[in-house]
Design a protein around this motif. Sequence first.
Motif, PDB file in Angstrom:
ATOM      1  N   TRP A  79     -24.486 -13.994  35.642  1.00 42.94           N
ATOM      2  CA  TRP A  79     -24.001 -15.128  36.441  1.00 42.94           C
ATOM      3  C   TRP A  79     -23.919 -16.421  35.644  1.00 42.94           C
ATOM      4  N   LEU A  80     -22.829 -17.155  35.867  1.00 42.73           N
ATOM      5  CA  LEU A  80     -22.612 -18.437  35.180  1.00 42.73           C
ATOM      6  C   LEU A  80     -22.270 -19.533  36.191  1.00 42.73           C
ATOM      7  N   TRP A  81     -22.909 -20.692  36.031  1.00 43.88           N
ATOM      8  CA  TRP A  81     -22.653 -21.889  36.842  1.00 43.88           C
ATOM      9  C   TRP A  81     -21.196 -22.305  36.634  1.00 43.88           C
ATOM     10  N   VAL A  82     -20.445 -22.463  37.722  1.00 45.19           N
ATOM     11  CA  VAL A  82     -18.996 -22.665  37.612  1.00 45.19           C
ATOM     12  C   VAL A  82     -18.643 -23.903  36.781  1.00 45.19           C
ATOM     13  N   VAL A 142      -6.130 -20.967  17.963  1.00 45.81           N
ATOM     14  CA  VAL A 142      -4.936 -20.401  18.603  1.00 45.81           C
ATOM     15  C   VAL A 142      -4.872 -18.900  18.304  1.00 45.81           C
ATOM     16  N   GLY A 143      -4.500 -18.119  19.339  1.00 42.43           N
ATOM     17  CA  GLY A 143      -4.388 -16.666  19.167  1.00 42.43           C
ATOM     18  C   GLY A 143      -5.720 -15.942  19.301  1.00 42.43           C
ATOM     19  N   GLU A 144      -6.775 -16.684  19.636  1.00 38.87           N
ATOM     20  CA  GLU A 144      -8.113 -16.065  19.701  1.00 38.87           C
ATOM     21  C   GLU A 144      -8.568 -15.859  21.139  1.00 38.87           C
ATOM     22  N   THR A 145      -9.538 -14.976  21.282  1.00 38.14           N
ATOM     23  CA  THR A 145     -10.192 -14.719  22.571  1.00 38.14           C
ATOM     24  C   THR A 145     -11.651 -15.142  22.465  1.00 38.14           C
ATOM     25  N   TYR A 146     -12.149 -15.755  23.537  1.00 34.54           N
ATOM     26  CA  TYR A 146     -13.567 -16.146  23.590  1.00 34.54           C
ATOM     27  C   TYR A 146     -14.200 -15.567  24.849  1.00 34.54           C
ATOM     28  N   ASN A 147     -15.331 -14.902  24.691  1.00 34.42           N
ATOM     29  CA  ASN A 147     -16.107 -14.452  25.856  1.00 34.42           C
ATOM     30  C   ASN A 147     -16.981 -15.605  26.329  1.00 34.42           C
ATOM     31  N   ILE A 148     -17.055 -15.785  27.650  1.00 38.17           N
ATOM     32  CA  ILE A 148     -17.872 -16.865  28.215  1.00 38.17           C
ATOM     33  C   ILE A 148     -18.948 -16.263  29.119  1.00 38.17           C
ATOM     34  N   GLY A 149     -20.197 -16.607  28.834  1.00 34.28           N
ATOM     35  CA  GLY A 149     -21.299 -16.129  29.682  1.00 34.28           C
ATOM     36  C   GLY A 149     -22.567 -16.877  29.345  1.00 34.28           C
ATOM     37  N   GLY A 150     -23.520 -16.854  30.271  1.00 37.95           N
ATOM     38  CA  GLY A 150     -24.748 -17.636  30.090  1.00 37.95           C
ATOM     39  C   GLY A 150     -25.985 -16.792  29.834  1.00 37.95           C
ATOM     40  N   LYS A 151     -25.819 -15.539  29.404  1.00 35.77           N
ATOM     41  CA  LYS A 151     -26.948 -14.623  29.151  1.00 35.77           C
ATOM     42  C   LYS A 151     -27.878 -14.620  30.354  1.00 35.77           C
ATOM     43  N   ASN A 152     -27.354 -14.271  31.499  1.00 37.59           N
ATOM     44  CA  ASN A 152     -28.100 -14.418  32.751  1.00 37.59           C
ATOM     45  C   ASN A 152     -27.843 -13.227  33.670  1.00 37.59           C
ATOM     46  N   GLU A 153     -28.415 -12.078  33.259  1.00 34.56           N
ATOM     47  CA  GLU A 153     -28.168 -10.841  34.008  1.00 34.56           C
ATOM     48  C   GLU A 153     -29.134 -10.707  35.179  1.00 34.56           C
ATOM     49  N   TRP A 154     -28.584 -10.329  36.313  1.00 32.23           N
ATOM     50  CA  TRP A 154     -29.417 -10.084  37.495  1.00 32.23           C
ATOM     51  C   TRP A 154     -28.965  -8.809  38.197  1.00 32.23           C
ATOM     52  N   LYS A 155     -29.957  -7.966  38.532  1.00 31.93           N
ATOM     53  CA  LYS A 155     -29.690  -6.831  39.406  1.00 31.93           C
ATOM     54  C   LYS A 155     -29.378  -7.422  40.778  1.00 31.93           C
ATOM     55  N   ASN A 156     -28.353  -6.902  41.475  1.00 28.09           N
ATOM     56  CA  ASN A 156     -27.957  -7.501  42.759  1.00 28.09           C
ATOM     57  C   ASN A 156     -29.132  -7.695  43.713  1.00 28.09           C
ATOM     58  N   ASP A 210     -21.455   2.261  49.129  1.00 32.44           N
ATOM     59  CA  ASP A 210     -21.130   1.581  47.875  1.00 32.44           C
ATOM     60  C   ASP A 210     -19.631   1.273  47.766  1.00 32.44           C
ATOM     61  N   ARG A 211     -19.307   0.240  46.993  1.00 32.56           N
ATOM     62  CA  ARG A 211     -17.905  -0.060  46.643  1.00 32.56           C
ATOM     63  C   ARG A 211     -17.360   1.125  45.830  1.00 32.56           C
ATOM     64  N   PRO A 212     -16.168   1.653  46.140  1.00 38.93           N
ATOM     65  CA  PRO A 212     -15.626   2.761  45.327  1.00 38.93           C
ATOM     66  C   PRO A 212     -15.457   2.326  43.874  1.00 38.93           C
ATOM     67  N   GLY A 213     -15.901   3.161  42.956  1.00 39.95           N
ATOM     68  CA  GLY A 213     -15.740   2.863  41.524  1.00 39.95           C
ATOM     69  C   GLY A 213     -16.531   1.648  41.066  1.00 39.95           C
ATOM     70  N   HIS A 214     -17.614   1.350  41.741  1.00 37.68           N
ATOM     71  CA  HIS A 214     -18.408   0.132  41.501  1.00 37.68           C
ATOM     72  C   HIS A 214     -18.947   0.074  40.059  1.00 37.68           C
ATOM     73  N   ASP A 215     -18.494  -0.910  39.277  1.00 39.87           N
ATOM     74  CA  ASP A 215     -18.984  -1.043  37.901  1.00 39.87           C
ATOM     75  C   ASP A 215     -20.494  -1.300  37.919  1.00 39.87           C
ATOM     76  N   LEU A 216     -21.211  -0.569  37.040  1.00 42.65           N
ATOM     77  CA  LEU A 216     -22.673  -0.682  37.075  1.00 42.65           C
ATOM     78  C   LEU A 216     -23.176  -2.013  36.536  1.00 42.65           C
ATOM     79  N   ARG A 217     -22.697  -2.391  35.340  1.00 41.74           N
ATOM     80  CA  ARG A 217     -23.308  -3.576  34.711  1.00 41.74           C
ATOM     81  C   ARG A 217     -22.281  -4.326  33.871  1.00 41.74           C
ATOM     82  N   TYR A 218     -22.321  -5.662  33.964  1.00 41.57           N
ATOM     83  CA  TYR A 218     -21.562  -6.532  33.056  1.00 41.57           C
ATOM     84  C   TYR A 218     -22.558  -7.383  32.290  1.00 41.57           C
ATOM     85  N   ALA A 219     -22.306  -7.608  31.006  1.00 39.98           N
ATOM     86  CA  ALA A 219     -23.169  -8.493  30.214  1.00 39.98           C
ATOM     87  C   ALA A 219     -22.366  -9.013  29.026  1.00 39.98           C
TER      88      ALA A 219
END
Length: 352
Positions: free
Chosen positions: A221-224, A240-254, A285-294
């Motif tokens: 989770w990341l503060w908007v 230019v032409g690059e990709t950046y991943n954005i995240g706050g290293k803040n994993e939570w089990k639902n 459960d949500r069909p095809g529910h992704d287990l984890r994002y990080a």
Amino acid sequence: MKNILITGGAGFIGSHVVRHFVNKYPEYRILNLDKLTYAGNLMNLTDIENKPNYVFIKEDICNSEAIAGIFEQYEVDGVIHLAAESHVDRSIMNPMEFVQTNVVGTVSLLNVAKSYWGKRQDVLFYHVSTDEVYGSLDEGGFFYETTSYDPQSPYSASKAASDHFVRAYGNTYHIPFKLSNCSNNYGPNHFPEKLIPLFISNIMENKPLPVYGKGENVRDWLWVKDHATAIDAIFHRGRVGETYNIGGKNEWKNIDLVLLLCSIMDKKLGRPEGTSEKLIQYVTDRPGHDLRYAIDPTKLETELDWHPSVTFEQGLEETVEWYLNNKEWVDTIKSGNYLHYYEAQYGSRIEK
Ligand code: NAD
Ligand code: DAU
């Protein structure tokens, strides 16, 4: 760059991005282009709507003729593209809507930019995307910018397709572009269909909290408002032409997140500890529910010196307070009749 077209600026993240740019860059003209679907809401922006460097345009990104006219009229030299259908559950029920807006809409916008900009290199098409394009992680590992795409839901497949088209237009037609893939956002103005605002709203009304499956799925989770500062950093200083991943290293089990939220809500509402968690109900459960994002945000942190500004506990508490103080916003959104309310409160400013 002076004339920046932000698409989807009346939505959750878009409204924070628009506010950030309007307030921080008075020398830019910020054009907020939004179709005002069920998710778009001008009540999110009443504090800045009279600023001289802000223009709202009600339009569909798929209407290429109208968008071409807007590029001409406002001499657009930068695009920050957020307009999309964004809810995974809706994409499972109605995938075509996601193909139309997220894929066809993005390609349509790219075509207009290509025609208007020609070979110009002093312009930028910035696509705001999601970490869901990378698929699902098990307990170990992270998403890197180099992780292969493996989208699992109709929503993430449509966002993956739009990412590919942005890169393809950069490669084929030399449109200068940047991309970012962000983790789950939370904060004020989040539409109450997504986990955190839905559960806050349900707790306020003593309604059940439907936890999908066993509640063991993990989100990062990341503060908007931190997403908005990351977009600013990438837009101005990213390569230019690059990709950046954005995240706050803040994993939570639902389920852990829901228990924390319940405890904050009990305190804020002056209810005995344990009251809100009694509302939890485990549902199909949500069909095809992704287990984890990080997300691994090392590239963004090291190259652009971006860092999140709040802890999750601070951000979540501020979010809860915002919802408690803005019950009218929640009720109006949920009534589905916000345009009528907005016009009655603020006058007819829908089309400028
Ligand atoms: P949202 O659903 O709150 O807002 C989407 C906005 O786009 C709305 O204002 C809507 O009216 C507008 N829109 C939809 N279709 C349109 C069209 N055809 N033409 C013009 N405007 C249209 O979404 P959000 O959560 O703020 O997400 C914004 C962007 O960020 C999306 O591209 C999403 O994929 C991406 N993203 C979201 C998250 C998240 O956690 N919410 C995380 C990473 C990336
Ligand atoms: O990772 C970024 C993505 O995060 C964005 O690209 C999407 O636009 C955004 O909607 C969000 O997708 P999620 O599917 O992760 O968010 P959502 O709030 O719908 O769900 C978060 C988790 O909570 C997910 O594991 C499903 C679960 N959930 C959700 C709802 C709405 C429940 O258990 N119950 C619910 O009622």
